[in-house]
Scaffold this motif. Structure first.
Motif, PDB file in Angstrom:
ATOM      1  N   HIS A   1       0.863  -1.182   0.000  1.00  0.00           N
ATOM      2  CA  HIS A   1       0.000   0.000   0.000  1.00  0.00           C
ATOM      3  C   HIS A   1       0.902   1.234   0.000  1.00  0.00           C
ATOM      4  O   HIS A   1       1.625   1.484   0.966  1.00  0.00           O
ATOM      5  CB  HIS A   1      -0.908  -0.003   1.231  1.00  0.00           C
ATOM      6  N   ILE A   2       0.865   1.984  -1.084  1.00  0.00           N
ATOM      7  CA  ILE A   2       1.764   3.120  -1.291  1.00  0.00           C
ATOM      8  C   ILE A   2       0.952   4.409  -1.359  1.00  0.00           C
ATOM      9  O   ILE A   2      -0.045   4.489  -2.074  1.00  0.00           O
ATOM     10  CB  ILE A   2       2.572   2.957  -2.590  1.00  0.00           C
ATOM     11  N   GLY A   3       1.381   5.397  -0.608  1.00  0.00           N
ATOM     12  CA  GLY A   3       0.781   6.719  -0.685  1.00  0.00           C
ATOM     13  C   GLY A   3       1.726   7.674  -1.385  1.00  0.00           C
ATOM     14  O   GLY A   3       2.941   7.609  -1.198  1.00  0.00           O
ATOM     15  N   ALA A   4       1.177   8.546  -2.210  1.00  0.00           N
ATOM     16  CA  ALA A   4       2.019   9.495  -2.944  1.00  0.00           C
ATOM     17  C   ALA A   4       1.240  10.767  -3.209  1.00  0.00           C
ATOM     18  O   ALA A   4       0.013  10.744  -3.368  1.00  0.00           O
ATOM     19  CB  ALA A   4       2.498   8.892  -4.258  1.00  0.00           C
ATOM     20  N   SER A   5       1.954  11.867  -3.236  1.00  0.00           N
ATOM     21  CA  SER A   5       1.330  13.131  -3.624  1.00  0.00           C
ATOM     22  C   SER A   5       1.317  13.228  -5.149  1.00  0.00           C
ATOM     23  O   SER A   5       1.982  12.459  -5.849  1.00  0.00           O
ATOM     24  CB  SER A   5       2.106  14.309  -3.037  1.00  0.00           C
ATOM     25  N   GLU A   6       0.575  14.175  -5.649  1.00  0.00           N
ATOM     26  CA  GLU A   6       0.525  14.414  -7.093  1.00  0.00           C
ATOM     27  C   GLU A   6       1.932  14.651  -7.646  1.00  0.00           C
ATOM     28  O   GLU A   6       2.321  14.107  -8.682  1.00  0.00           O
ATOM     29  CB  GLU A   6      -0.371  15.615  -7.363  1.00  0.00           C
ATOM     30  N   THR A   7       2.707  15.459  -6.926  1.00  0.00           N
ATOM     31  CA  THR A   7       4.050  15.817  -7.384  1.00  0.00           C
ATOM     32  C   THR A   7       4.971  14.611  -7.459  1.00  0.00           C
ATOM     33  O   THR A   7       5.632  14.374  -8.478  1.00  0.00           O
ATOM     34  CB  THR A   7       4.653  16.883  -6.455  1.00  0.00           C
ATOM     35  N   THR A   8       5.033  13.827  -6.386  1.00  0.00           N
ATOM     36  CA  THR A   8       5.967  12.696  -6.367  1.00  0.00           C
ATOM     37  C   THR A   8       5.527  11.582  -7.310  1.00  0.00           C
ATOM     38  O   THR A   8       6.362  10.894  -7.888  1.00  0.00           O
ATOM     39  CB  THR A   8       6.125  12.140  -4.943  1.00  0.00           C
TER      40      THR A   8
ATOM     41  N   LEU B   1       0.237  -3.736  -6.265  1.00  0.00           N
ATOM     42  CA  LEU B   1       0.552  -2.369  -5.839  1.00  0.00           C
ATOM     43  C   LEU B   1      -0.748  -1.589  -5.713  1.00  0.00           C
ATOM     44  O   LEU B   1      -1.437  -1.363  -6.705  1.00  0.00           O
ATOM     45  CB  LEU B   1       1.484  -1.694  -6.843  1.00  0.00           C
ATOM     46  N   GLN B   2      -1.075  -1.198  -4.498  1.00  0.00           N
ATOM     47  CA  GLN B   2      -2.262  -0.371  -4.279  1.00  0.00           C
ATOM     48  C   GLN B   2      -1.781   1.045  -3.955  1.00  0.00           C
ATOM     49  O   GLN B   2      -1.157   1.274  -2.918  1.00  0.00           O
ATOM     50  CB  GLN B   2      -3.111  -0.945  -3.149  1.00  0.00           C
ATOM     51  N   ILE B   3      -2.070   1.970  -4.860  1.00  0.00           N
ATOM     52  CA  ILE B   3      -1.502   3.315  -4.787  1.00  0.00           C
ATOM     53  C   ILE B   3      -2.611   4.326  -4.541  1.00  0.00           C
ATOM     54  O   ILE B   3      -3.606   4.375  -5.267  1.00  0.00           O
ATOM     55  CB  ILE B   3      -0.752   3.653  -6.084  1.00  0.00           C
TER      56      ILE B   3
ATOM     57  N   MET C   1      -1.407   2.560   5.143  1.00  0.00           N
ATOM     58  CA  MET C   1      -0.382   2.547   4.104  1.00  0.00           C
ATOM     59  C   MET C   1       0.906   1.968   4.662  1.00  0.00           C
ATOM     60  O   MET C   1       1.179   2.089   5.854  1.00  0.00           O
ATOM     61  CB  MET C   1      -0.122   3.963   3.579  1.00  0.00           C
ATOM     62  N   ASP C   2       1.696   1.360   3.770  1.00  0.00           N
ATOM     63  CA  ASP C   2       2.984   0.806   4.174  1.00  0.00           C
ATOM     64  C   ASP C   2       4.101   1.830   4.052  1.00  0.00           C
ATOM     65  O   ASP C   2       4.970   1.931   4.918  1.00  0.00           O
ATOM     66  CB  ASP C   2       3.323  -0.414   3.307  1.00  0.00           C
ATOM     67  N   VAL C   3       4.085   2.566   2.959  1.00  0.00           N
ATOM     68  CA  VAL C   3       5.136   3.552   2.708  1.00  0.00           C
ATOM     69  C   VAL C   3       4.533   4.716   1.930  1.00  0.00           C
ATOM     70  O   VAL C   3       3.639   4.527   1.107  1.00  0.00           O
ATOM     71  CB  VAL C   3       6.325   2.913   1.934  1.00  0.00           C
ATOM     72  N   ALA C   4       5.012   5.917   2.239  1.00  0.00           N
ATOM     73  CA  ALA C   4       4.551   7.114   1.535  1.00  0.00           C
ATOM     74  C   ALA C   4       5.739   7.775   0.857  1.00  0.00           C
ATOM     75  O   ALA C   4       6.834   7.832   1.430  1.00  0.00           O
ATOM     76  CB  ALA C   4       3.890   8.088   2.507  1.00  0.00           C
TER      77      ALA C   4
END
Length: 297
Positions: free
Chosen positions: A96-103, A124-126, A143-146
């Motif tokens: 479980h991955i978290g990300a901003s629009e930019t990254t 991959l669940q984003i 989430m696992d990693v951001a």
């Protein structure tokens, strides 16, 4: 009651195959070892579990009752072992991955592609959210990693922050504001112009608010946006001076449809970071993904 799981496992295989020799072969044990274990289990439980014959063994009513329960437990355990083995070999799992629009747009996508090519069976669940929401999801264990842009001096004892790449914001304008081009511009002077930036609550806005306040000014934008990719188009249409991630403005800077302002007050650096929750151990798949990112730096 002191019978071990190994005793029940041997009982399960004998009952399944209805033959001590076949069970011993499946378990990589000798026939006398299996027979001895069954006798010990019968003594422990105080009843006969099998009727022996030349053709094999047959469950007694008590043995059948025990098998109905033991088989469920053994099959659950064996299934769990198979899943753990698959996770260890990275042939199963979810990250479980978290990300901003930019990254997501300007850093993460190539690494997601690389990881998928290496480990196609890992799901991959984003989730694409703003930075504050992503941090909350990470802290709550969703989430696992951001992968986020963070200020270099930002601290949070609940999180571990791994720096991945440098990142910077730029102030940009169109030729409608030609008087700002090719010279130093102070924040004080900039405050007199229409400003365009992200809306309140986002990391970018908090970063810019602090940047202005550090020099005793208040950021009062004329246009506030929900997504960073709209800032450069607004600037290109002569609506004001914008603060945007460099990667979002790079193409327009290169084709000279906007220019970068030389602001007197130095803007502090930022980093693209991988962030994990100190209170939540990472799965094997998540560890592999994080290590792939860290080895790239």
């Amino acid at each position: 009651m002191s019978a071990s799981f190994d005793s029940y496992k041997i009982f399960y295989y004998v009952a399944k195959y209805q033959n001590i020799t076949a069970a011993a072969k499946a378990l990589f044990l000798t026939q006398p070892t299996v027979s001895h274990c069954i006798h010990g289990l019968e003594a422990e439980l105080g009843c006969i579990l099998f009727l022996r014959s030349q053709k094999g063994v047959t469950l007694t009513p008590e043995g059948l009752l025990l098998y109905e329960h033991v088989s469920i437990a053994c099959e659950h355990i064996f299934k769990a072992e198979d899943l753990i083995n698959a996770m260890n070999s990275l042939s199963d799992g979810v990250i479980h991955i978290g990300a901003s629009e930019t990254t997501l747009h300007h850093y993460l996508l190539p690494y997601l592609k690389e990881f998928r090519l290496k480990h196609p069976k890992i799901k991959l669940q984003i989730a694409n959210n703003n930075t504050p929401s992503t941090i909350e999801f990470l802290k709550s264990g969703l989430m696992d990693v951001a992968i986020l842009v963070m200020a270099t001096d930002e601290k949070d004892t609940e999180l571990t922050v791994h720096k991945l790449a440098s990142f910077r914001y730029v102030a940009i304008a169109s030729d409608a504001f030609m008087e700002l081009k090719g010279r130093s511009v102070s924040l004080r002077e900039l405050c007199d112009y229409p400003l365009i930036c992200m809306e309140a609550g986002t990391f970018t806005r908090k970063f810019l608010d602090k940047y202005f306040l550090d020099y005793h000014y208040e950021l009062k934008p004329d246009i506030e946006l929900a997504t960073a990719d709209l800032i450069t188009p607004m600037v290109k249409n002569d609506l004001g001076v914008g603060f945007a991630p460099y990667e979002f403005a790079r193409k327009s800077l290169l084709d000279h449809t906007v220019f970068e302002l030389n602001i007197t007050e130095k803007m502090p650096p930022c980093e693209i970071c991988a962030i994990t929750n100190n209170g939540r151990p990472l799965s094997i798949a998540s560890q592999a993904f994080l290590q792939m990112l860290l080895k790239k730096e």
